[in-house]
Design an enzyme around this catalytic site. Sequence first.
Site, PDB file in Angstrom:
ATOM      1  CB  THR A 135      -0.885   0.050   1.260  1.00 42.76           C
ATOM      2  OG1 THR A 135      -0.025  -0.021   2.405  1.00 42.76           O
ATOM      3  CG2 THR A 135      -1.873  -1.087   1.297  1.00 42.76           C
ATOM      4  CE  LYS A 136       2.977   1.864   4.744  1.00 41.90           C
ATOM      5  NZ  LYS A 136       3.537   0.811   5.507  1.00 41.90           N
ATOM      6  CG  ASN A 137       3.627   7.410  -0.885  1.00 42.79           C
ATOM      7  OD1 ASN A 137       2.586   6.943  -0.419  1.00 42.79           O
ATOM      8  ND2 ASN A 137       3.954   8.691  -0.742  1.00 42.79           N
TER       9      ASN A 137
END
Length: 407
Positions: A205-207
């Site tokens: 889910t991270k950038n």
Amino acid sequence: MAIPAHLTTTPPASPPSAPPARRDFLPFSPPLIGEEEIAEVVDTLRSGWITSGPKTKRFEQDFGGFVGAPTGGALALNSCTAALHTALVTAGIEPGAEVITTPMTFAASVNVIEHVGARPVLVDVEPDTLNIDPARVAAAVTPRTRAVLPVHFAGHPVALDEINEIARAHGLTVIEDAAHALPASYRGRRIGSGTNPAAFSFYATKNLTTGEGGMLTGETAFVERARIVALHGMSRDAWKRYDRGGHWFYEVVLPGFKYNMPDIQAALGLWQLRKLGGFQERRHAVVRAYDDAFGDNDALELPARRVEVEHAWHLYVLRLRPDALTIGRDAFIEELRHRNIGTSVHFIPIHLHPYYRAKYQYRPDSFPIAFGNYERMLSLPLNPRLSDADVTDVIEAVLDVVRRYRR
Ligand SMILES: *Cc1c(COP(=O)(O)O)cnc(C)c1O
């Protein structure tokens, strides 16, 4: 996970009030993987070298260059949790030590302190940014304090000058949980470019994602020691032993971990890093749309941002104003779900989780700012896959729920 009844603000409204505007469910944070990443992974699989090797090395160099880490000051690992744990061990944090950190974070930030046998000392957050409050950090320092572990919540950098000054005065190590802070800057300096060890996450889910993965940045000598800690305590890694010109001999100098990032994951990271600028442009555009839509609504509080920072906008944490609404956060989320909008909550404060609650005898109001904000916060979809139509759907759904439940 079910939220204990005593922690919910209001029971979910039943039945939900409106038919969904969208036909399909909008997931909160799906990854954005392109054909380049897929081809690079396939190339790795065909290359004969599938664990840590040339692509991991290149990803470390590219990432270190991007955030401005010292030369050789980036170490790719298989998670941010691994990076935080490695940093604590490398910094010599041992049983009996105290590490000051925030309740407003994911469990990993605090679990790693338990892993090294130290005591996590939670202090409450600032009411605007929800970042750890430097004044409370200063007040919590004891003769046993060895480190501070601040979290750049949602991608908004913490007050680093104040925290670094407290650390300098007391001889503490600052280990930054930078899971949300790619790319973010504090007073013109990228997070990851300083002398503090900083741990980044490449979780799905991270950038930037490698599926699972993380990076530890810091001063060259610290990262060189961390590299040994993170790979069995071996004096030389496999790439150096099995490559042409390598030698079979190695020595184990401490009982290290098995935290290395393989080339299969680094292959994803190489392309995700090249695309990060475009991803961030989209995140910023979505943030502007949300700000414009919600800015003058007295039932909603926008995420804070201070002038001295560049925000990574990993999360858009909207806060409800309970005085203006007849429903609470939990029911608000159910209303959005009914309108096919996926949301989340970041975070259930650490002191509410049974392990920490029991071990340190916390009550919900042990950290009233974290708890009070937890009860009225939700994270809206914020990712580069969102179309303009998706963003409009989120905005209309939020405004519709506010209209229906205005006090
Ligand atoms: C995601 C996250 C982590 C853990 O990252 P992993 O790469 O999954 O280990 C740590 N801290 C915070 C604040 C996070 O959001």
